[in-house]
Design a protein around this motif. Structure first.
Motif, PDB file in Angstrom:
ATOM      1  N   THR A  66       0.909  -1.231  -0.123  1.00  0.00           N
ATOM      2  CA  THR A  66       0.001  -0.122  -0.095  1.00  0.00           C
ATOM      3  C   THR A  66       0.917   1.329   0.091  1.00  0.00           C
ATOM      4  O   THR A  66       2.134   1.255   0.252  1.00  0.00           O
ATOM      5  CB  THR A  66      -0.901   0.104   1.301  1.00  0.00           C
ATOM      6  N   TYR A  90       0.856   3.478   2.352  1.00  0.00           N
ATOM      7  CA  TYR A  90       1.179   3.379   3.946  1.00  0.00           C
ATOM      8  C   TYR A  90       2.704   2.650   3.610  1.00  0.00           C
ATOM      9  O   TYR A  90       3.885   3.208   4.400  1.00  0.00           O
ATOM     10  CB  TYR A  90       0.305   3.045   4.667  1.00  0.00           C
ATOM     11  N   HIS A  91       2.570   1.456   3.228  1.00  0.00           N
ATOM     12  CA  HIS A  91       3.966   0.500   3.286  1.00  0.00           C
ATOM     13  C   HIS A  91       4.907   1.082   2.717  1.00  0.00           C
ATOM     14  O   HIS A  91       6.216   0.978   2.961  1.00  0.00           O
ATOM     15  CB  HIS A  91       3.555  -0.694   3.298  1.00  0.00           C
ATOM     16  N   GLN A 126       6.593   3.956   4.546  1.00  0.00           N
ATOM     17  CA  GLN A 126       6.906   3.510   5.651  1.00  0.00           C
ATOM     18  C   GLN A 126       8.565   2.810   5.272  1.00  0.00           C
ATOM     19  O   GLN A 126       9.527   3.057   5.847  1.00  0.00           O
ATOM     20  CB  GLN A 126       6.338   2.441   6.244  1.00  0.00           C
ATOM     21  N   PHE A 163      -1.094  -0.334  10.289  1.00  0.00           N
ATOM     22  CA  PHE A 163      -1.830   0.053   9.259  1.00  0.00           C
ATOM     23  C   PHE A 163      -3.209   0.049   9.371  1.00  0.00           C
ATOM     24  O   PHE A 163      -3.656  -0.941   9.905  1.00  0.00           O
ATOM     25  CB  PHE A 163      -1.632  -0.732   7.970  1.00  0.00           C
ATOM     26  N   SER A 164      -3.719   1.107   8.919  1.00  0.00           N
ATOM     27  CA  SER A 164      -5.588   1.374   9.060  1.00  0.00           C
ATOM     28  C   SER A 164      -5.932   1.816   7.537  1.00  0.00           C
ATOM     29  O   SER A 164      -5.318   2.410   6.793  1.00  0.00           O
ATOM     30  CB  SER A 164      -5.903   2.160   9.997  1.00  0.00           C
ATOM     31  N   ASP A 165      -7.226   0.916   7.290  1.00  0.00           N
ATOM     32  CA  ASP A 165      -7.614   1.663   5.703  1.00  0.00           C
ATOM     33  C   ASP A 165      -7.986   3.321   5.942  1.00  0.00           C
ATOM     34  O   ASP A 165      -8.167   3.819   4.751  1.00  0.00           O
ATOM     35  CB  ASP A 165      -8.792   0.846   5.304  1.00  0.00           C
ATOM     36  N   VAL A 188      -2.129   9.859   8.622  1.00  0.00           N
ATOM     37  CA  VAL A 188      -1.348   9.002   9.620  1.00  0.00           C
ATOM     38  C   VAL A 188      -0.852   9.736  10.890  1.00  0.00           C
ATOM     39  O   VAL A 188      -1.111   9.493  12.233  1.00  0.00           O
ATOM     40  CB  VAL A 188       0.050   8.352   8.820  1.00  0.00           C
TER      41      VAL A 188
END
Length: 233
Positions: free
Chosen positions: A87, A89-90, A93, A188-190, A198
């Motif tokens: 994603t 996010y990842h 990260q 992680f969150s949708d 974040v």
């Protein structure tokens, strides 16, 4: 303070209708990503860039970087490639894992190739002062809010919104590393649609800064046509 731009470029080009990922499409005979990277390198002489790509795209990414170094020798050694995640996010990260010193960190879409040095510098100054800088522009169209998400393309009831209170969020979303890095240790969150969400989930307020209408995201063929007209050759 040290400056690091995390450029996320993992798009597949589905909405562009092209077999070539949109970040590699040509704009004035150079890939979109070339323009994005050089915008950050030129904004500050000491800007370092972490380019986040799917591993399958590493060879073309390295080719673009080598071309930049050949064209702009003073930038040599300032770009590092790292692998993206499942994603956004990842992927961010993974990019942040390479930020090892106190820094101002810019997180930017690889296909926002129209970003100006003035906007990058404005975000930097506000992040130093307030801890964050989220570039936004006010909505110019009429806005309606749906009561629920469309189902199979069918729209339900809606209500008009006050467009004067609606902002369209852009990148580079910019933070001091002491805020951003700990925020990205959360599970992680949708609900994490961008870096601002974040950071807010970690308990920090985010601060908006004036963006630029020309700072468009290359998503559809018309966006590339607009960029061709607006970006100096």
């Amino acid at each position: 303070m040290k400056k690091v731009a995390v450029i996320v470029a993992g798009g597949a080009g589905t909405r562009m209708g092209s077999a070539t990922p949109k970040q590699f499409l040509l704009l004035h005979d150079k890939p979109v990503l070339w323009h994005t990277l050089t915008a950050f390198l030129n904004a500050f002489d000491d800007m370092e860039v972490v380019l986040v790509l799917p591993p399958a795209h590493f060879p073309v990414g390295e080719e673009i970087i080598n071309n930049i170094y050949a064209t702009l020798p003073a930038t040599e050694g300032r770009i590092t490639i790292t692998a993206g995640g499942d994603t956004r996010y990842h992927s961010v990260q993974n990019g942040l894992a390479l930020v090892t010193e106190a820094s101002v960190v810019f997180v930017h879409d690889g296909v926002r190739c129209m970003v100006s040095a003035a906007l990058i510098q404005r975000c930097y100054q506000q992040a130093l002062e307030k801890g964050s800088a989220i570039p936004v522009v006010t909505a110019t169209d009429s806005i309606r809010l749906l009561d629920q998400a469309p189902v199979q393309g069918q729209m339900g009831a809606s209500a008009v919104a006050d467009r004067a209170k609606v902002c369209i969020v852009q990148t580079p979303q910019t933070f001091v590393s002491s805020i951003l890095l700990p925020a990205f240790t959360q599970p992680f969150s949708d609900a994490f649609t961008d870096e601002a969400t974040v950071v807010e989930a970690a308990g920090h307020a985010v601060h908006l800064v004036e963006g630029e209408y020309a700072n468009i995201k290359i998503t559809r063929p018309v966006d590339l046509l607009i960029a061709e007209k607006l970006l100096p050759a």
